[in-house]
Design an enzyme around this catalytic site. Sequence first.
Site, short mmCIF file in Angstrom:
data_model
loop_
_atom_site.label_atom_id
_atom_site.label_comp_id
_atom_site.label_asym_id
_atom_site.label_seq_id
_atom_site.Cartn_x
_atom_site.Cartn_y
_atom_site.Cartn_z
CE1 TYR A 40 42.11 33.79 40.76
CE2 TYR A 40 43.55 32.07 39.95
CZ TYR A 40 43.01 33.33 39.82
OH TYR A 40 43.37 34.12 38.76
CB ILE A 221 47.64 31.41 32.25
CG1 ILE A 221 47.14 32.85 32.47
CG2 ILE A 221 49.11 31.31 32.57
CD1 ILE A 221 47.13 33.26 33.92
#
Length: 266
Positions: A40, A221
Amino acid sequence: MSFHRLGFGTYQMTDRSECIDAVTTALDTGYRHLDTAQGYDNETYVGEALADSDVDRADVFVATKLDPGNLAYDDVVETTRESAERLGVDRIDLQYVHWPLDTYDSEATLDGLAAIVEEGLVDHVGLSNFTPELLEEAIEGLDDRGVDLFAHQVECHPLHPQEELRSYAREDDHWLVAYSPIARGEVFDVPEIVDIAEKHNATPAQVSLAWLLDKESVAAIPKSATPAHIRENYGALDISLDPEDVRTIDGIDREYRVVDGDWTPW
């Protein structure tokens, strides 16, 4: 460190200001489970937000993931150290194998996972995006190394409910952690979910999250960089679906997978 079933995802938050603001909002709202990944490119930003927060580090469960190119034994160990440094933590609460691709090896990678537990770099290890067959093989391999699988993270939502993998999680006593839990907005247009949302004066996103949290051994999430949506998603914890609501969502006859392609292991 307790595991919180409603976490905060940070996928695609590569802008420093956006990521820090989003994580800060999440922590201020009440989230105590942060999810990131080497791939990420924002572990440093997540760490900065965590360090600057008034929330005690000991109260936040921090998870990250090994890049598919970092799954050789030495890379597992070394890049886990690097992730901890970027995150600004002494130990990572949960380190996943992000994908069983590229450098993944069922011997060397699992040896590496056992090593990072043994060295105290992480408290728990997880897997992500494994097929049932690969998952079974990996669990057996971890068992042989004296390591318990803590979590398996996969796409899961009312339009892709992952019955087999959820059943496996219950039987093996690990968490199934659902990413893309609102199917990137696809649930907003599902009549059954819309009707249930109206019934509970809630949003379709909140209903989808509440449905996941109603399931045994499932965590979720959700990810958003918008403060209002971050707070709205957290409101799913206040929604109590009726058994009839759950059965209705269980019975939705529509299949939609967000993440798919020739490169995936399925």
